[in-house]
Scaffold this active site. Sequence first.
Site, PDB file in Angstrom:
ATOM      1  N   ALA A   1      61.848  11.223  29.078  1.00 37.50           N
ATOM      2  CA  ALA A   1      62.026  10.014  28.062  1.00 37.50           C
ATOM      3  C   ALA A   1      62.434   8.842  29.063  1.00 37.50           C
ATOM      4  CB  ALA A   1      62.420  10.269  27.289  1.00 37.50           C
ATOM      5  N   ASP A   2      61.541   7.855  28.190  1.00 40.74           N
ATOM      6  CA  ASP A   2      62.541   6.425  28.636  1.00 40.74           C
ATOM      7  C   ASP A   2      62.749   5.333  27.629  1.00 40.74           C
ATOM      8  OD1 ASP A   2      61.264   5.341  31.920  1.00 40.74           O
ATOM      9  OD2 ASP A   2      59.526   6.685  31.188  1.00 40.74           O
TER      10      ASP A   2
END
Length: 377
Positions: free
Chosen positions: A253-254
């Site tokens: 995930a960013d």
Amino acid sequence: MTLQAIKYSNGDLAIIDQLQLPHVERYVKIHNSEEGWHAIKDMRVRGAPAIAIVAALALASELHHLTTHNQLSPNAEDVQVFVTEKLRYLVSSRPTAVNLSDAARKLETVVAESARAPSATGKAVAGAFIQAAEEMLVKDVEDNKRIGENGAGWILTNALGKHAKATVLTHCNTGSLATSGYGTALGVIRSLASTGSLQHAYCTETRPYNQGSRLTAFELVHDSLPATLITDSMAAALLASRRAGVNAIVVGADRVAANGDTANKIGTYGLAVLAKYHGVKFLVAAPLTTIDVKTKSGDQIVIEERLASEVTSIRGPREGNDGEGVELVTVCTAAKGINVWNPAFDVTPAALIDGIITEKGVVEKDSDGVFHLEELF
């Protein structure tokens, strides 16, 4: 041994140049924040945790050099202003990755507290920053290993069914090349393998930048893990295959919003939809630094759009004239003049996510289908 993509010691920072992988394994030195900014913007380093660490260490290297050569202001407030401006500049390199802005905020607090100390000096403020940045490097590796263990344990308990070992699909790159070491989603795969619980790993090509085929595949081969590469468009057929027997999809995930909506590499949302249809567990592996409780939902996440050339061309090796060297060339693969839409990320709704793997454990939704990520803090 797990690949070491970031090397740092006493102000000397070097990163593996990911633009040349998997064809050329070459480290480039980063001396200051400007070189760090370009390394991040040009994607010589990528992956939300790695971006934050490289940014912090790039500025630490710059401060180390200034201190060593007596080029740093003796005034504590001057150094605090200098560090704050540099951090804000570094954050502008990749705005979607929340780890970078989170690290910058924490480091700004460190220098502010140091500057307020009695008899504070510029050197002391710089030293406080350098120490904090170096501690981030160590902590990230430790957190990744805990994420790997927590995710592996959850999969073995909740996703195997009749299978004795886990078969996992992952997307983009979330290993040593995306973090300080070991990895998040790829760390889960490494943890499964370390206990003999991994049947097989599948990685997507991850167009248009090919982080899966260039980087994840490189790491899987480096670690001698049983693995297979697929193109992004093969994922549905893979999940439908009884022979493949995929038990779980694990992605990185960013940015994770407060409600669990997750921004990650483009293509993640599609995989989550496929997982729901095929009854395959879908998991997000992310350190707490990636969870942004101030962002209420995915609707508020700004999605970075990148150059059209990433879609219309591809980069690869061509043998040198002497038959020994490798020359990397770019080849156009699309009709000239075609319009291009190239979002770097998409947002997967929390409703499609079975669990969020963190260093503190795996968070699941309650009976009403709601994540309570605030309890992690």
